[in-house]
Structures are given as C-alpha cells and as structure tokens.
Design an enzyme around this catalytic site. Sequence first.
Site, short mmCIF file in Angstrom:
data_model
loop_
_atom_site.label_atom_id
_atom_site.label_comp_id
_atom_site.label_asym_id
_atom_site.label_seq_id
_atom_site.Cartn_x
_atom_site.Cartn_y
_atom_site.Cartn_z
N GLY A 163 0.66 -1.39 0.02
CA GLY A 163 0.03 0.23 0.10
C GLY A 163 1.01 1.33 0.04
CE1 TYR A 165 -1.77 2.37 3.79
CE2 TYR A 165 0.12 0.93 3.36
CZ TYR A 165 -1.17 1.05 3.64
OH TYR A 165 -2.02 0.04 3.43
CG HIS A 183 -5.65 2.24 4.44
ND1 HIS A 183 -4.77 3.03 3.68
CD2 HIS A 183 -6.76 2.51 3.85
CE1 HIS A 183 -5.21 4.11 2.95
NE2 HIS A 183 -6.71 3.75 3.10
CD GLU A 274 -2.80 13.24 3.28
OE1 GLU A 274 -3.38 13.06 2.01
OE2 GLU A 274 -2.18 12.55 3.74
#
EC number: 4.1.1.61
Length: 475
Positions: A163, A165, A183, A274
């Site tokens: 994943g 991150y 997650h 973000e």
Amino acid sequence: MAFDDLRSFLQALDDHGQLLKISEEVNAEPDLAAAANATGRIGDGAPALWFDNIRGFTDARVAMNTIGSWQNHAISLGLPPNTPVKKQIDEFIRRWDNFPIAPERRANPAWAQNTVDGDEINLFDILPLFRLNDGDGGFYLDKACVVSRDPLDPDNFGKQNVGIYRMEVKGKRKLGLQPVPMHDIALHLHKAEERGEDLPIAITLGNDPIITLMGATPLKYDQSEYEMAGALRESPYPIATAPLTGFDVPWGSEVILEGVIESRKREIEGPFGEFTGHYSGGRNMTVVRIDKVSYRTRPIFESLYLGMPWTEIDYLMGPATCVPLYQQLKAEFPEVQAVNAMYTHGLLAIISTKKRYGGFARAVGLRAMTTPHGLGYVKMVIMVDEDVDPFNLPQVMWALSSKVNPAGDLVQLPNMSVLELDPGSSPAGITDKLIIDATTPVAPDNRGHYSQPVVDLPETKAWAEKLTAMLAARK
C-alpha cells in the site's frame, strides 16, 4: 507493453512525447513541487517531468507527475495515449477478471547493487528530499509502496499488503508513518502491537507504474496486490526477496528500505498537504526505524505532488477506486451498471443502477458505504438510473435537477466512519454520510409524476459517428 521498472516506463513516456526533461538548474524548493503542481493547471495531456540539475544535490535524478494525465495513465496500462477515460476504466475492469496471475520470482534485482546497514544509514545522503507544499512539516516519501504481512498468518501470500502511505523523514534512519485505520497495514500493526511486537516492513521507492496503481487500489484483505498487478499488466509481475525481512518486493524498484514500525511508539507527524486539498494537522503517528537500505547506483527518486485537484494523485487513484468498488457492488447487485468514484479518492461516488423495486437504489448506495473502501472514504453517493452515464457530468446534473425531491430523496446517516483526513469530519474520523437518490421511483414508490423520459432518436448514434468522421477528415 508491461513495464518491469520505472526506467522503462519513463522511456515509453519519452517515446510518446509525454516526458519533459528540465535541463536548467532548479532549486529543490520550491521549483520541483511548483512544476509538478503546474502540470495539473495546464490542461489535458500534462507530461511527466524529469529533473537532473538540482542546486545543492550531486547526481540527483527526480521524476514527477509520471501518471499525472489520462495520456500517461493510458501509457502505464500499455494503451494508446489517446484512449478515452471510460475505455481505460473498461479495460481495467476487463483485466481485473484475469485475477489472480501468480508473480514471477526473479534473481539479481538492480536495487541490490548498494547496501547500507544500521547506524551507517543516512537517508538525507541517499535520497534527494524536498518539501512538496510550503506548509508541510518536513520531507515526505509519498509515492513509496509499503509491504507488510499479517503477524498471525505471515505465510499467507494474499494477506501480504502493498500500500501507499505517506511517511515523514524525521531522522537519518527514522520515519513517521500514517496507518489509516481502514487500511490493511493498520490491521497488521494492531495484531503486532497486541502481541507486544514491532511490525517489520519493507518500503519500495521508484516503482513501476502498475504496482504504484495497485498500492492505491482498495483490494479485499486477502487479495494479493502482486497477483492483481499481474492481471492488470497481463503477465506475471516480477518480484524479488528483500534481504533483511524476507518480504516480497518489486524486482524493478530503485530503492528498498527495510525496518520496523516500533510497537506502541508514537510521535507528532505532520502537517502535510493532502489529497483532499487541505493540510492535515500534526498528529501522533507511528515511528519507523530503518535497519537496511538497498539501492541502485544513481537511483531515480519519484515523488507525488498533492494539493487541490486535479493533481497526479487524482489520475492515480481515480480508476483504481472506481474499478474495485464497481466489482464489489456488481458481485452482489448485478443491476449496477457503472461506478464513478474518481473524485477525491471516492469521498463522492456516482453509481448507476437498474432497480428491482422501490428503495433498491438506496440499498446499493448503503452497500457502497460499507465496502472495504467505502467504510473510510465513501461519504456521499449519488444514485442515478441505468440510462445515465455517471462519467457524463451533464447527465448527472440533469438527473439531480429533474429527479430529486429533497423531501424524500436525501438519506442522511449520522455518526459514520470516515478517514481522519476528511477535513469535514467532526471529530476527525466521524461524519454524517449522505445518499442522494436521483433515480426514477418504481413501485411501490409512487412519488412524483414522471412521464416517459425523452430519449435519443434511433438515428442519433449513426449521425454522431458520421459527423465525428467528417470533422476528423477536415483536420
């Protein structure tokens, strides 16, 4: 064409005229991030960027915006650059059905050319680090894939997670990592900490585009990203064994960092600009200790600019969010026709469906919110009829304008889960969710007075094709 590493993908982008090489000397801050930010503001066909003349760095090579346009996204899938968005998603869906394709284990990965261990590690010497937004609290690795395993079932290949991150570089061999509770890595960490153990991880930087896409794709817990990567590239995905953890990592990566998330240790991490287009504030996050670094000679560093959409992350996550959500809903509700969850990683989803009976569309909307991705992301759902294309926003606006009666077509669900990064959540991680039913009522729902909708004339499709061909012939 399947790309085994970032370098072959960059070459393909260059061959298609989709890689701009910046030869002039630039500052690491703000030029690298500002240039990547600018690609999202210059319209369709934004190129990838290549920098190799960066003031203050020796031999630094940085790639940005590699998947940051629909043309680049198409090339990453081995499709012609001019492939329409809907066709790219349809191809993604078609290839999904090839899952699983077992990976191919290869020897002699290029990232094994150089190694550094323990206290000799200095990430500031190995990586050309720079801030992405002027309000960021530090340097971030935000396009790396993190590999972790289920501590209670470490030999289960499907439960090994890959994943993306975000990670703040906090010291020579220390990172801060944000494991979003929804997650898989957060579940792995929870299991390790219950046992009082650190969680081993491998961090891969400078990856091929397919595993990057997979790292952003919300698969089921026991679905392997490597097996899905094989399906998406239509050939076995190449992996190698990381020397310290023994984990499976991409064979073609530029850099491999191995270490542990330290059990029950938290430090302030952030702020960070973000994908929501807002800064997430400083929060207590996990601490990563790096124990081994393996890297190619003169590695290529890749970073991901995030900010107000659209930026590269929206192209990266858009189809990768639509397709699994569609597949999961279609398996339970065959009536579902299409899912558009491209906006802000699926915080908003538009779903078209046929209806078995009154209230059916709302049931589909509710289920979308409880899929693996929906639990943390799907905050609003717009339900439309099967004759409305959720990727055609004028049609969606027509459905909202003509079919919605706020008295009965808004379903508000209080105190639901969402990822903490949602700036509208209060407290962080809790929000009301909303279903907007923009479908035509069917029995026993008899609200409204809908006559037969106006549809395209039978000859319209043929004329559209004819006119398109005539326009093309004039160019």
